[in-house]
Scaffold this motif. Structure first.
Motif, PDB file in Angstrom:
ATOM      1  N   ALA A  16       6.276 -22.086  -4.485  1.00 30.52           N
ATOM      2  CA  ALA A  16       4.861 -21.836  -4.158  1.00 30.52           C
ATOM      3  C   ALA A  16       4.747 -20.946  -2.926  1.00 30.52           C
ATOM      4  N   PHE A  17       5.545 -21.221  -1.901  1.00 35.92           N
ATOM      5  CA  PHE A  17       5.507 -20.387  -0.709  1.00 35.92           C
ATOM      6  C   PHE A  17       6.006 -18.976  -0.983  1.00 35.92           C
ATOM      7  N   ALA A  18       6.952 -18.842  -1.883  1.00 34.04           N
ATOM      8  CA  ALA A  18       7.450 -17.509  -2.243  1.00 34.04           C
ATOM      9  C   ALA A  18       6.351 -16.686  -2.914  1.00 34.04           C
ATOM     10  N   LYS A  19       5.475 -17.346  -3.653  1.00 31.71           N
ATOM     11  CA  LYS A  19       4.375 -16.657  -4.330  1.00 31.71           C
ATOM     12  C   LYS A  19       3.162 -16.458  -3.425  1.00 31.71           C
ATOM     13  N   SER A  20       3.140 -17.103  -2.283  1.00 32.45           N
ATOM     14  CA  SER A  20       1.938 -17.088  -1.441  1.00 32.45           C
ATOM     15  C   SER A  20       1.475 -15.700  -1.015  1.00 32.45           C
ATOM     16  N   PRO A  21       2.359 -14.755  -0.665  1.00 33.60           N
ATOM     17  CA  PRO A  21       1.835 -13.431  -0.296  1.00 33.60           C
ATOM     18  C   PRO A  21       1.072 -12.770  -1.452  1.00 33.60           C
ATOM     19  N   GLU A  22       1.575 -12.924  -2.661  1.00 37.81           N
ATOM     20  CA  GLU A  22       0.920 -12.335  -3.831  1.00 37.81           C
ATOM     21  C   GLU A  22      -0.432 -13.002  -4.090  1.00 37.81           C
ATOM     22  N   GLU A  27      -6.518 -12.750  -3.418  1.00 41.72           N
ATOM     23  CA  GLU A  27      -7.751 -13.355  -2.904  1.00 41.72           C
ATOM     24  C   GLU A  27      -8.393 -12.462  -1.840  1.00 41.72           C
ATOM     25  N   LEU A  28      -7.573 -11.929  -0.944  1.00 42.49           N
ATOM     26  CA  LEU A  28      -8.118 -11.045   0.085  1.00 42.49           C
ATOM     27  C   LEU A  28      -8.704  -9.774  -0.522  1.00 42.49           C
ATOM     28  N   GLN A  29      -8.052  -9.234  -1.545  1.00 42.94           N
ATOM     29  CA  GLN A  29      -8.574  -8.029  -2.193  1.00 42.94           C
ATOM     30  C   GLN A  29      -9.938  -8.306  -2.825  1.00 42.94           C
ATOM     31  N   GLN A  30     -10.075  -9.467  -3.441  1.00 42.10           N
ATOM     32  CA  GLN A  30     -11.376  -9.815  -4.017  1.00 42.10           C
ATOM     33  C   GLN A  30     -12.445  -9.930  -2.937  1.00 42.10           C
ATOM     34  N   ALA A  31     -12.100 -10.518  -1.804  1.00 36.28           N
ATOM     35  CA  ALA A  31     -13.052 -10.640  -0.702  1.00 36.28           C
ATOM     36  C   ALA A  31     -13.416  -9.264  -0.145  1.00 36.28           C
ATOM     37  N   ILE A  32     -12.426  -8.393  -0.021  1.00 38.15           N
ATOM     38  CA  ILE A  32     -12.671  -7.030   0.463  1.00 38.15           C
ATOM     39  C   ILE A  32     -13.592  -6.286  -0.499  1.00 38.15           C
ATOM     40  N   ASN A  33     -13.323  -6.383  -1.790  1.00 42.75           N
ATOM     41  CA  ASN A  33     -14.142  -5.697  -2.795  1.00 42.75           C
ATOM     42  C   ASN A  33     -15.597  -6.162  -2.736  1.00 42.75           C
ATOM     43  N   ILE A  71     -11.922   1.860  -2.798  1.00 46.75           N
ATOM     44  CA  ILE A  71     -11.134   0.625  -2.707  1.00 46.75           C
ATOM     45  C   ILE A  71      -9.668   0.980  -2.898  1.00 46.75           C
ATOM     46  N   SER A  72      -8.827   0.464  -2.017  1.00 43.90           N
ATOM     47  CA  SER A  72      -7.385   0.606  -2.157  1.00 43.90           C
ATOM     48  C   SER A  72      -6.768  -0.736  -1.768  1.00 43.90           C
ATOM     49  N   PRO A  73      -5.471  -0.902  -1.914  1.00 45.15           N
ATOM     50  CA  PRO A  73      -4.876  -2.210  -1.611  1.00 45.15           C
ATOM     51  C   PRO A  73      -5.209  -2.699  -0.197  1.00 45.15           C
ATOM     52  N   LEU A  74      -5.871  -3.845  -0.148  1.00 45.16           N
ATOM     53  CA  LEU A  74      -6.265  -4.524   1.086  1.00 45.16           C
ATOM     54  C   LEU A  74      -7.090  -3.640   2.029  1.00 45.16           C
ATOM     55  N   LYS A  75      -7.899  -2.766   1.427  1.00 49.11           N
ATOM     56  CA  LYS A  75      -8.709  -1.857   2.237  1.00 49.11           C
ATOM     57  C   LYS A  75      -9.901  -1.368   1.418  1.00 49.11           C
ATOM     58  N   ALA A  76     -11.023  -1.206   2.094  1.00 53.00           N
ATOM     59  CA  ALA A  76     -12.193  -0.593   1.464  1.00 53.00           C
ATOM     60  C   ALA A  76     -12.868   0.290   2.512  1.00 53.00           C
ATOM     61  N   PHE A 119     -14.939 -14.324   2.752  1.00 57.63           N
ATOM     62  CA  PHE A 119     -13.534 -14.378   3.161  1.00 57.63           C
ATOM     63  C   PHE A 119     -13.054 -15.818   3.279  1.00 57.63           C
ATOM     64  N   ASN A 120     -13.864 -16.689   3.875  1.00 57.78           N
ATOM     65  CA  ASN A 120     -13.464 -18.089   3.992  1.00 57.78           C
ATOM     66  C   ASN A 120     -13.255 -18.720   2.624  1.00 57.78           C
ATOM     67  N   ASP A 121     -14.170 -18.462   1.701  1.00 63.42           N
ATOM     68  CA  ASP A 121     -14.049 -19.025   0.352  1.00 63.42           C
ATOM     69  C   ASP A 121     -12.788 -18.529  -0.350  1.00 63.42           C
TER      70      ASP A 121
END
Length: 135
Positions: A16-22, A27-33, A71-76, A119-121
Motif C-alpha cells: 500500500a505504501f509503495a502505491k501511495s505516490p501514485e 487525487e492531487l491532480q483531480q483537486a488541481i483540475n 492542465i499538466s501533471p500536478l500543475k494548472a 484539496f482536503n477532501d
C-alpha cells in the motif's frame, strides 16, 4: 524483559505504501483540475461583472472570453489570453484612474475556502484508498 510486536499484514502495508505516490498524485491532480476550473470561471465572472471594482475591466468582452486553462501533471495554469489583461489587473496606463483590478488574485481569494475543501477532501480520499489497500 523482551517485547515482540508482530504486524500481521506487513506485506500488504508495504504494498500500500509503495502505491501511495501514485494514489496521491491522482487525487492531487483531480483537486488541481477542479480548482483550476473554479478559478477560470470566477476570474471571467469577476471581469464580466466588475464585482468589487469602480469600473468593469473590459469594454468588448474579449477579456472575459479569453481565459484559458492548461492542465499538466500536478500543475494548472489559468490566464487571460489577451495581451492587454495586465493593464487593468495592475492598474497601468489608462487604467490608472480606476486603480488595480486584480481579477485573478480576487478570484483565488474569493474561492479559497472552496479550493481548500477540494484539496482536503481529495487528500482524505487518497489516504483512505491507501489504508483500504493495506487490509
Amino acid at each position: 524483559m523482551e517485547v515482540t510486536i508482530r504486524i500481521e499484514n506487513a506485506k500488504e502495508i508495504a504494498r500500500a505504501f509503495a502505491k501511495s505516490p501514485e494514489v496521491m498524485a491522482k487525487e492531487l491532480q483531480q483537486a488541481i483540475n477542479k480548482s483550476a476550473l473554479i478559478i477560470h470561471k470566477e476570474s471571467a465572472n469577476i471581469v464580466r461583472t466588475g464585482k468589487g471594482y469602480k469600473k468593469r475591466p473590459f469594454k468588448t468582452g474579449s477579456l472575459f472570453r479569453s481565459f484559458q486553462t492548461t492542465i499538466s501533471p500536478l500543475k494548472a495554469i489559468v490566464w487571460p489570453k489577451v495581451h492587454y489583461a495586465i493593464y487593468p489587473h495592475e492598474g497601468w496606463s489608462t487604467s490608472k484612474k480606476y486603480g488595480r483590478r486584480p481579477f485573478m488574485e480576487d478570484a483565488v481569494k474569493s474561492k479559497k475556502k472552496e479550493i481548500d475543501k477540494i484539496f482536503n477532501d481529495h487528500l482524505k480520499d487518497g489516504l483512505n484508498k491507501i489504508a483500504r489497500s493495506a487490509k
